[in-house]
Enzyme design. Sequence first.
Site, PDB file in Angstrom:
ATOM      1  N   TYR A 164       0.916  -0.620  -0.184  1.00 48.15           N
ATOM      2  CA  TYR A 164      -0.128  -0.100   0.254  1.00 48.15           C
ATOM      3  C   TYR A 164       0.773   1.347   0.189  1.00 48.15           C
ATOM      4  O   TYR A 164      -0.025   2.550   0.185  1.00 48.15           O
ATOM      5  CB  TYR A 164      -0.933   0.192   1.245  1.00 48.15           C
ATOM      6  N   HIS A 190      -4.375   6.307  -0.336  1.00 53.51           N
ATOM      7  CA  HIS A 190      -5.000   6.716   0.317  1.00 53.51           C
ATOM      8  C   HIS A 190      -3.702   6.471   1.926  1.00 53.51           C
ATOM      9  O   HIS A 190      -4.049   6.640   2.966  1.00 53.51           O
ATOM     10  CB  HIS A 190      -5.616   5.423   0.631  1.00 53.51           C
ATOM     11  N   ASN A 232     -13.080   5.868   5.954  1.00 55.65           N
ATOM     12  CA  ASN A 232     -13.262   5.034   6.569  1.00 55.65           C
ATOM     13  C   ASN A 232     -12.153   5.551   8.141  1.00 55.65           C
ATOM     14  O   ASN A 232     -12.436   4.619   9.213  1.00 55.65           O
ATOM     15  CB  ASN A 232     -12.569   3.921   5.829  1.00 55.65           C
TER      16      ASN A 232
END
Length: 195
Positions: A16, A21, A121
């Site tokens: 990631y 994000h 989130n």
Amino acid sequence: MLPWLVVGLGNPGPTYAGHRHNVGFGVVEELASRTGARFSSARPIKAEVAESRLGPPGTADAPRLLLSKSRTYMNETGGPVSGLLRYHKITVDRLVVVHDELDIDPGQLRVKFGGGDNGHNGLRSIRASLGTGDYYRVRVGVGRPPGRQDPADYLLSNFAARDRESLAVEIVRAADAVESLVTAGLERTQSAFNS
């Protein structure tokens, strides 16, 4: 004096690392590199933490920063954040969360206090754990996905090669905004950095 807790939002692991994000991770890593602070594992809390001070070395009253990256996925960030606040006895008014923002164009950032989760989130998880959204946010613009691309897929994809240079500039600017927020306050920081 109580430290400030500066949380960069992102997902852990090399898979990631370059994703939109994970901009928050990049900002706290930039802040740590400025003072040579190193992240270490806070095992029971599922976070990595680095301790830093703003100002010249040896300044006794320089503001302390606890820089944090969660070792959980984005939608479980609230647990580590509330755990760090509790463990270090930091009040929520000294919490700064740095995160990506779809509704802000790339190359722009905004600093604010409080507000909604806007479908993010990580912010939703923090609100659920703390029972409030009243903390500082440094929102780094990543823009909306092109065409009909799903926003989740867009956020979980790497920046294009042509955007990486401007991203590096924005990470430095966002780190400057965090330092300004801690030392100069919200209004002066908004005047200087909100675009």
